[in-house]
Design an enzyme around this catalytic site. Structure first.
Site, PDB file in Angstrom:
ATOM      1  N   ASP A  16      41.164  47.109  46.765  1.00 27.82           N
ATOM      2  CA  ASP A  16      40.273  46.858  45.611  1.00 27.82           C
ATOM      3  C   ASP A  16      38.833  47.059  46.143  1.00 27.82           C
ATOM      4  O   ASP A  16      38.577  47.201  47.454  1.00 27.82           O
ATOM      5  CB  ASP A  16      40.387  45.393  45.034  1.00 27.82           C
ATOM      6  CG  ASP A  16      40.870  44.455  45.917  1.00 27.82           C
ATOM      7  OD1 ASP A  16      40.255  44.697  46.979  1.00 27.82           O
ATOM      8  OD2 ASP A  16      41.183  43.426  45.694  1.00 27.82           O
TER       9      ASP A  16
ATOM     10  N   ASP B 261      44.488  31.642  41.942  1.00 32.70           N
ATOM     11  CA  ASP B 261      45.127  31.590  40.706  1.00 32.70           C
ATOM     12  C   ASP B 261      46.308  32.687  40.889  1.00 32.70           C
ATOM     13  O   ASP B 261      46.808  33.032  39.440  1.00 32.70           O
ATOM     14  CB  ASP B 261      44.137  32.234  39.546  1.00 32.70           C
ATOM     15  CG  ASP B 261      43.426  33.545  40.069  1.00 32.70           C
ATOM     16  OD1 ASP B 261      43.945  34.216  40.909  1.00 32.70           O
ATOM     17  OD2 ASP B 261      42.507  33.838  39.347  1.00 32.70           O
TER      18      ASP B 261
HETATM   19  C1  GLP Z   1      40.194  38.323  47.166  1.00 31.52           C
HETATM   20  C2  GLP Z   1      40.818  39.766  47.222  1.00 31.52           C
HETATM   21  C3  GLP Z   1      42.414  39.621  47.331  1.00 31.52           C
HETATM   22  C4  GLP Z   1      42.288  38.529  48.511  1.00 31.52           C
HETATM   23  C5  GLP Z   1      42.446  37.307  47.759  1.00 31.52           C
HETATM   24  C6  GLP Z   1      42.436  35.923  48.711  1.00 31.52           C
HETATM   25  O1  GLP Z   1      39.750  38.136  45.883  1.00 31.52           O
HETATM   26  N1  GLP Z   1      40.435  40.558  46.305  1.00 31.52           N
HETATM   27  O2  GLP Z   1      42.677  41.101  48.024  1.00 31.52           O
HETATM   28  O3  GLP Z   1      43.986  38.769  48.983  1.00 31.52           O
HETATM   29  O4  GLP Z   1      41.255  37.292  46.900  1.00 31.52           O
HETATM   30  O5  GLP Z   1      41.487  35.854  49.536  1.00 31.52           O
HETATM   31  P1  GLP Z   1      41.279  35.154  50.933  1.00 31.52           P
HETATM   32  O6  GLP Z   1      42.687  35.748  51.750  1.00 31.52           O
HETATM   33  O7  GLP Z   1      40.122  35.239  51.474  1.00 31.52           O
HETATM   34  O8  GLP Z   1      41.941  33.782  50.528  1.00 31.52           O
END
Ligand code: GLP
Length: 260
Positions: free
Chosen positions: A66, A135
């Site tokens: 993304d 979420d």
């Molecule tokens: C983000 C990303 C995701 C990621 C998720 C969790 O917003 N777009 O790809 O897996 O949220 O993030 P984190 O690993 O920092 O908890």
């Protein structure tokens, strides 16, 4: 779906083993790259193996999950720059071999279609690294996402923008409102999904992913339909799993010849 409950350092080694095994059998393997905190220890481990054992990314291709819409090319939190910093530059991965959705495109639908085409032209993703939002989102597929969705523009939830504000000096207003993200259908087309989650704040999302009903309300739950999905969690993230004992027993008694 395989669930492995272990300390974070062990989870990172297991995920790195999976990527190393791919690159040893297929040097031009296609790796799906996640941003966020969850894969950082995996990237550290891959960087170490590159430096110490010559693990080569010279022919590998990388596709990001993304990208934020509208962050300028040089912005440190633009995901293309994050991936360059966290993994690509550390393993000698040429910039042209790593791609992400174009968050600065004038024609967003065309950019999303081009990204899907690029993944397909590379032969599809072999191993997709994933994190999970509190979420239940994977990539940026927020609750309500079509379970068959492909790369497209999405609006981030308030929760996700608050969660990600830590990367923007705590300023939630600095977190973009829109993103481009691989869809759940895009992610499901990868041959092996490897999701990492640590900490109590992920426990409910992990429970819904593994044991909840398949629902757009918890987008990661679509992974229950994937023939080769691995969920790597620490004790805290496993805290709400009803069958945690069974997952531990299964992993402890796994045959030596079986990899993830
Ligand atoms: C983000 C990303 C995701 C990621 C998720 C969790 O917003 N777009 O790809 O897996 O949220 O993030 P984190 O690993 O920092 O908890």
């Amino acid at each position: 779906m395989e669930v492995v409950i272990a300390p974070a350092e062990e989870l990172a080694v297991l995920a790195a083993d999976t990527i190393e095994a791919l690159l040893r059998r297929k040097p031009d393997g296609v790796i799906g790259l996640a941003t966020g905190s969850s894969p950082l220890q995996v990237y550290d481990e891959l960087a170490r193996r590159h430096a110490e054992h010559g693990l080569s990314f010279a022919h590998a291709r990388g596709f990001m999950l993304d990208e934020y819409v509208g962050l300028p090319a040089g912005h440190p939190e633009r995901y293309r720059n994050v991936i360059e910093r966290d993994i690509a530059s550390r393993v000698g991965w040429a910039a042209e071999l790593v791609q992400g959705p174009d968050g600065l495109a004038d024609d967003v639908p065309a950019a999303c279609a081009a990204y899907e085409a690029a993944i397909a032209a590379a032969g599809g993703v072999d191993v997709q690294i994933l994190g999970i939002g509190t979420d239940g989102h994977i990539a940026f597929n927020e609750p309500g996402s079509s379970l068959a969705s492909r790369t497209r523009i999405k609006t981030l939830t308030k929760q996700t923008r608050e969660d990600n504000a830590r990367f923007f000096d705590g300023d939630v207003d600095a977190v973009p409102v829109h993103c481009l993200t691989q869809g759940l259908g895009t992610i499901m087309a990868a041959r092996h999904l490897v999701l990492l989650a640590t900490g109590t704040q992920k426990a409910e999302a992990v429970h819904q992913l593994v044991e909840g009903p398949i629902s757009a309300m918890w987008p990661a739950s679509i992974m229950q339909m994937h023939p080769h999905a691995t969920v790597l969690v620490d004790d805290a993230a496993a805290g709400r799993l009803q069958l945690a004992g069974y997952y531990r027993q299964t992993y402890a008694s796994k045959a030596a010849w079986q990899s993830l």
